[in-house]
Write a protein that holds these residues in place. Structure first.
Motif, short mmCIF file in Angstrom:
data_model
loop_
_atom_site.label_atom_id
_atom_site.label_comp_id
_atom_site.label_asym_id
_atom_site.label_seq_id
_atom_site.Cartn_x
_atom_site.Cartn_y
_atom_site.Cartn_z
N GLU A 14 -21.43 80.79 12.36
CA GLU A 14 -22.47 82.07 12.62
C GLU A 14 -23.74 81.58 12.83
O GLU A 14 -24.57 82.19 13.86
CB GLU A 14 -22.49 82.84 11.09
CG GLU A 14 -21.33 83.80 11.09
CD GLU A 14 -21.45 84.39 9.64
OE1 GLU A 14 -22.09 84.18 8.78
OE2 GLU A 14 -20.78 85.46 9.47
N LYS A 15 -24.36 80.52 12.40
CA LYS A 15 -25.58 79.96 12.80
C LYS A 15 -25.62 79.48 14.16
O LYS A 15 -26.48 79.53 14.92
CB LYS A 15 -26.15 78.44 11.98
CG LYS A 15 -26.50 79.15 10.42
CD LYS A 15 -27.16 77.91 9.94
CE LYS A 15 -28.07 78.16 8.84
NZ LYS A 15 -28.73 77.25 8.24
N VAL A 16 -24.24 78.86 14.74
CA VAL A 16 -24.19 78.42 15.97
C VAL A 16 -24.41 79.60 16.98
O VAL A 16 -25.10 79.68 17.88
CB VAL A 16 -22.89 77.69 16.41
CG1 VAL A 16 -22.66 77.52 17.90
CG2 VAL A 16 -22.94 76.45 15.54
N ASP A 17 -23.97 80.53 16.74
CA ASP A 17 -23.81 81.86 17.25
C ASP A 17 -25.34 82.36 17.27
O ASP A 17 -25.68 82.94 18.40
CB ASP A 17 -22.91 82.99 16.68
CG ASP A 17 -22.63 84.22 17.55
OD1 ASP A 17 -22.52 84.01 18.84
OD2 ASP A 17 -22.73 85.52 17.09
N VAL A 18 -25.89 82.47 16.28
CA VAL A 18 -27.27 82.76 16.10
C VAL A 18 -28.18 81.94 17.14
O VAL A 18 -29.07 82.66 17.59
CB VAL A 18 -27.90 83.11 14.78
CG1 VAL A 18 -29.40 83.20 14.95
CG2 VAL A 18 -27.14 84.02 14.02
N ASP A 19 -28.12 80.96 17.05
CA ASP A 19 -28.88 79.89 18.15
C ASP A 19 -28.52 80.21 19.45
O ASP A 19 -29.56 80.05 20.26
CB ASP A 19 -28.40 78.66 17.68
CG ASP A 19 -29.48 77.42 17.86
OD1 ASP A 19 -29.20 76.76 18.82
OD2 ASP A 19 -30.55 77.61 17.51
N LEU A 20 -27.16 80.57 19.64
CA LEU A 20 -27.06 80.92 21.04
C LEU A 20 -27.87 82.03 21.49
O LEU A 20 -28.28 82.12 22.62
CB LEU A 20 -25.55 81.03 21.33
CG LEU A 20 -25.05 81.20 22.62
CD1 LEU A 20 -25.40 80.32 23.86
CD2 LEU A 20 -23.57 81.58 22.68
N HIS A 21 -27.65 83.26 20.79
CA HIS A 21 -28.33 84.42 20.97
C HIS A 21 -29.98 83.83 21.16
O HIS A 21 -30.62 84.74 22.18
CB HIS A 21 -28.12 85.34 19.83
CG HIS A 21 -26.88 86.17 20.03
ND1 HIS A 21 -25.93 85.52 19.60
CD2 HIS A 21 -26.66 87.15 20.46
CE1 HIS A 21 -24.63 86.42 19.67
NE2 HIS A 21 -25.23 87.59 20.61
N ALA A 22 -30.53 82.98 20.44
CA ALA A 22 -31.97 82.84 20.08
C ALA A 22 -32.21 82.09 21.53
O ALA A 22 -33.24 82.60 22.24
CB ALA A 22 -32.42 82.14 19.12
N ASN A 36 -32.75 93.97 25.93
CA ASN A 36 -33.56 94.50 24.85
C ASN A 36 -33.53 93.49 23.38
O ASN A 36 -32.39 93.34 22.84
CB ASN A 36 -32.79 95.73 24.67
CG ASN A 36 -33.27 96.90 23.72
OD1 ASN A 36 -34.06 96.22 22.66
ND2 ASN A 36 -33.32 98.07 23.81
N PHE A 37 -34.74 93.22 23.00
CA PHE A 37 -34.59 92.32 21.87
C PHE A 37 -33.93 92.95 20.58
O PHE A 37 -33.28 92.35 19.73
CB PHE A 37 -35.85 92.09 21.47
CG PHE A 37 -36.09 90.84 20.27
CD1 PHE A 37 -35.89 89.38 20.67
CD2 PHE A 37 -36.77 91.41 19.34
CE1 PHE A 37 -36.27 88.53 19.66
CE2 PHE A 37 -36.66 90.67 17.98
CZ PHE A 37 -36.45 89.24 18.33
N ARG A 38 -34.26 94.31 20.53
CA ARG A 38 -33.76 94.98 19.24
C ARG A 38 -32.38 95.18 19.09
O ARG A 38 -31.46 95.11 18.23
CB ARG A 38 -34.27 96.52 19.06
CG ARG A 38 -35.88 96.42 19.00
CD ARG A 38 -36.01 95.80 17.66
NE ARG A 38 -37.63 95.88 17.39
CZ ARG A 38 -38.32 94.94 16.68
NH1 ARG A 38 -37.75 94.11 16.00
NH2 ARG A 38 -39.83 95.02 16.66
N GLU A 39 -31.91 95.37 20.53
CA GLU A 39 -30.25 95.31 20.57
C GLU A 39 -29.69 94.21 20.16
O GLU A 39 -28.86 94.11 19.42
CB GLU A 39 -29.78 95.77 22.09
CG GLU A 39 -30.02 97.17 22.18
CD GLU A 39 -29.38 97.53 23.78
OE1 GLU A 39 -28.87 96.65 24.40
OE2 GLU A 39 -29.85 98.79 24.17
#
Length: 76
Positions: A14-22, A36-39
């Motif tokens: 999950e952290k890897v996925d969050v980092d990819l989104h960031a 869209n940052f909120r999306e």
């Protein structure tokens, strides 16, 4: 060390996925791409939203992490 992300514990995946989104947010901002940052933030689990914001700030402040290098004069 294995590079297979499927072998990681769920929390680490999950952290890897969050980092990819960031990194994607910072990339799109840098190159003026629409998003869209909120999306994107809504896709992140509530428990990891603070981590997401920290990673976005990290990538915003580190252009070298996104592959953008300063212009270098061509030497002949």
């Amino acid at each position: 060390m294995s590079y297979n992300l499927a072998d990681l514990p769920k929390e680490e995946r999950e952290k890897v996925d969050v980092d990819l989104h960031a990194s994607g947010v910072a990339y799109k901002e840098r190159y003026g791409m629409p998003f869209n940052f909120r999306e994107i933030e809504a896709l992140i689990p509530i428990s990891l939203r603070e981590y997401f914001k920290q990673r976005v700030d990290f990538y915003r402040s580190n252009p070298y992490r996104l592959g953008k290098l300063p212009h270098v004069a061509n030497e002949k």
